[in-house]
Write an enzyme that holds these catalytic residues in place. Structure first.
Site, PDB file in Angstrom:
ATOM      1  N   GLU A 228       0.945  -1.342  -0.196  1.00  0.00           N
ATOM      2  CA  GLU A 228      -0.133  -0.182  -0.082  1.00  0.00           C
ATOM      3  C   GLU A 228       0.793   1.089   0.017  1.00  0.00           C
ATOM      4  O   GLU A 228       0.735   2.124   0.689  1.00  0.00           O
ATOM      5  CB  GLU A 228      -0.783  -0.207   1.351  1.00  0.00           C
ATOM      6  CG  GLU A 228      -1.927  -1.318   1.200  1.00  0.00           C
ATOM      7  CD  GLU A 228      -2.609  -1.437   2.541  1.00  0.00           C
ATOM      8  OE1 GLU A 228      -2.582  -0.720   3.347  1.00  0.00           O
ATOM      9  OE2 GLU A 228      -3.273  -2.528   2.567  1.00  0.00           O
TER      10      GLU A 228
ATOM     11  N   ASN B  27       2.183  -4.987  -3.437  1.00  0.00           N
ATOM     12  CA  ASN B  27       0.837  -5.347  -2.941  1.00  0.00           C
ATOM     13  C   ASN B  27      -0.070  -4.203  -2.549  1.00  0.00           C
ATOM     14  O   ASN B  27       0.181  -3.390  -1.786  1.00  0.00           O
ATOM     15  CB  ASN B  27       1.014  -6.311  -1.639  1.00  0.00           C
ATOM     16  CG  ASN B  27      -0.290  -7.084  -1.481  1.00  0.00           C
ATOM     17  OD1 ASN B  27      -1.047  -7.687  -1.958  1.00  0.00           O
ATOM     18  ND2 ASN B  27      -0.432  -6.791   0.200  1.00  0.00           N
TER      19      ASN B  27
ATOM     20  N   HIS C 247      -9.984  -6.518  -1.664  1.00  0.00           N
ATOM     21  CA  HIS C 247     -10.949  -6.644  -0.705  1.00  0.00           C
ATOM     22  C   HIS C 247     -12.301  -5.621  -1.429  1.00  0.00           C
ATOM     23  O   HIS C 247     -12.366  -4.592  -1.562  1.00  0.00           O
ATOM     24  CB  HIS C 247     -10.406  -5.625   0.412  1.00  0.00           C
ATOM     25  CG  HIS C 247      -9.516  -6.413   1.118  1.00  0.00           C
ATOM     26  ND1 HIS C 247      -9.838  -7.208   1.958  1.00  0.00           N
ATOM     27  CD2 HIS C 247      -8.090  -5.835   1.384  1.00  0.00           C
ATOM     28  CE1 HIS C 247      -8.540  -7.806   2.766  1.00  0.00           C
ATOM     29  NE2 HIS C 247      -7.827  -7.001   2.360  1.00  0.00           N
TER      30      HIS C 247
ATOM     31  N   GLU D  62      -5.584 -11.047  -0.691  1.00  0.00           N
ATOM     32  CA  GLU D  62      -6.518 -10.655   0.396  1.00  0.00           C
ATOM     33  C   GLU D  62      -7.937 -10.676   0.066  1.00  0.00           C
ATOM     34  O   GLU D  62      -8.948  -9.912   0.602  1.00  0.00           O
ATOM     35  CB  GLU D  62      -6.182  -9.540   1.068  1.00  0.00           C
ATOM     36  CG  GLU D  62      -4.698  -9.491   1.329  1.00  0.00           C
ATOM     37  CD  GLU D  62      -4.242  -8.050   2.012  1.00  0.00           C
ATOM     38  OE1 GLU D  62      -5.151  -7.283   2.776  1.00  0.00           O
ATOM     39  OE2 GLU D  62      -3.092  -7.675   2.031  1.00  0.00           O
TER      40      GLU D  62
ATOM     41  N   ASP E 190     -11.845 -10.901  -0.030  1.00  0.00           N
ATOM     42  CA  ASP E 190     -13.316 -11.060   0.443  1.00  0.00           C
ATOM     43  C   ASP E 190     -14.081 -10.097   0.007  1.00  0.00           C
ATOM     44  O   ASP E 190     -13.847  -9.155  -0.788  1.00  0.00           O
ATOM     45  CB  ASP E 190     -13.176 -10.703   1.981  1.00  0.00           C
ATOM     46  CG  ASP E 190     -12.329  -9.429   2.316  1.00  0.00           C
ATOM     47  OD1 ASP E 190     -12.391  -8.486   1.654  1.00  0.00           O
ATOM     48  OD2 ASP E 190     -12.086  -9.680   3.606  1.00  0.00           O
TER      49      ASP E 190
END
Ligand code: 9MR
Length: 359
Positions: free
Chosen positions: A164, A206, A242, A271, A273
């Protein structure tokens, strides 16, 4: 003659490896996945879990561990390798919890994704609030990377080296103490140090918010080109994924991943979801399943996409309701580990993927 040929064909059908129908591929996600794709989960512990009314999940929940071992062939410590957790004091490292995850992975034939080395968040107070010269800060980062990556040398498949580092506007995040104090060139150094500490680990950029094209993706592509041109050991680009059903399906993800594949980089989903507005309905669960499938399809469509990690597999431990109180149900299993439609969709998508490596 015809009989002889038939006999040979029949024997070959028994002896030769063949592609069985999709349903025949095992009953877990890892059994269903083709060999070139790792299917992973975050390993719950630390972070938001510390304030929840349950004991530390990974060491205490046997059923959770059983499912983690059965369903996945890659694991990512959710918080246990982050600075605040693994390096709580300047001259003290806390490897125990992450070591337990790495040992579990080894026992269960799983690879490990290391997360993360250079980030603006979850840094210990001694680092964030300390007064250091630039030279000291640089040597603190260097020592951290050599110590942590060195500790797990040979045991980590992929490291999220830089996490990030760009804002939504594609600018370097000034909250990142290392970038603010030492300048963006520190990103290249972090990759070089990580590579020296473990030459076999694949080293990744990432981030979230890179599921659709835009200035943030552009910033990563520019950076990736620069790093590769400077022969910095950058090996991959990862989209966290996400997702929220508020923002629409990730239907441009394959195109984004392909841009990095075209540079010769590996890509990964790290990651995943998919949260929804509460209350849950059957219709929302069906849409959620489509989002999961869209992400998997994106990875499967890109040659060098080699890993898809879910950010947890059960709502019991999901970070989502803690951070987004009106949203939830983001994972593929309910709190009691019953499977949602999204679980079956993920499994079917993996099972019907081409069996052979595409490169
Ligand atoms: O899931 C993690 C949660 O337990 C922590 O409290 C939180 C703190 O920022 O971090 C969560 O994981 C994040 C990951 O490390 C980086 N990408 C975003 C994830 C969700 O916030």
């Amino acid at each position: 003659m015809r009989k002889a040929i038939l006999a040979v064909v029949a024997a070959a059908a028994v002896l030769l490896p063949f592609a069985p129908p999709a349903q025949a591929h095992g009953s877990s996600l890892r059994d269903a996945a083709p060999r070139y794709l790792r299917i992973g989960s975050a390993v719950a512990g630390g972070g938001h879990h510390v304030d929840q009314p349950y004991p530390d999940p990974f060491p205490n929940d046997r059923e959770y561990r059983r499912i983690l071992a059965r369903e996945f062939d890659s694991v990512s410590p959710e918080n246990q390798m982050k600075w605040e957790f693994i390096h709580p004091e300047r001259h003290r490292y806390n490897f125990g919890p992450a070591d337990a995850i790495v040992a579990f992975a080894r026992r269960n034939g799983q690879v490990v994704r290391g997360h993360t080395l250079l980030w603006h968040s979850q840094n210990p107070a001694w680092l964030q609030e300390g007064t250091f010269t630039k030279a000291q800060l640089r040597s603190i980062l260097r020592e951290h990377i050599f110590t942590v990556v060195g500790h797990y040398r040979g045991k980590i498949q992929q490291w999220d080296v830089a996490n990030e580092i760009f804002t939504e506007n594609g600018e370097y995040r000034q909250e990142n103490i290392f970038i603010r104090e030492l300048g963006p060139g520190i990103v290249a150094d972090a990759f070089r140090w990580a590579h020296q500490a473990d030459p076999r680990a694949q080293l990744f950029l990432n981030d979230y918010g890179v599921e659709w094209p835009g200035v943030k993706v552009d910033a990563y592509e520019t950076l990736a080109r620069q790093l590769l041109q400077q022969r910095v050991p950058l090996h991959g680009f990862a989209s966290q994924a996400h997702l929220s059903m508020r923002y629409g399906a990730p239907d441009q993800l394959a195109g984004v991943l392909q841009r990095f594949d075209d540079l010769g980089l590996a890509t990964a989903i790290t990651e995943l979801d998919v949260r929804m507005d509460l209350p849950v309905t059957d219709e929302k669960l069906a849409t959620q399943a489509v989002y999961y499938r869209t992400v998997l399809d994106a990875c499967l469509a890109v040659d060098g996409c080699n890993s898809v990690t879910l950010w947890g597999f059960t709502d019991k431990y999901s970070w989502v309701p803690v951070f987004f109180p009106e949203e939830g149900a983001a994972t593929v299993m309910w709190e009691d580990f019953r499977k949602k439609p999204a679980y079956f969709t993920v499994r079917d998508t993996l099972a019907s993927a081409p069996r052979h490596h595409r490169r």
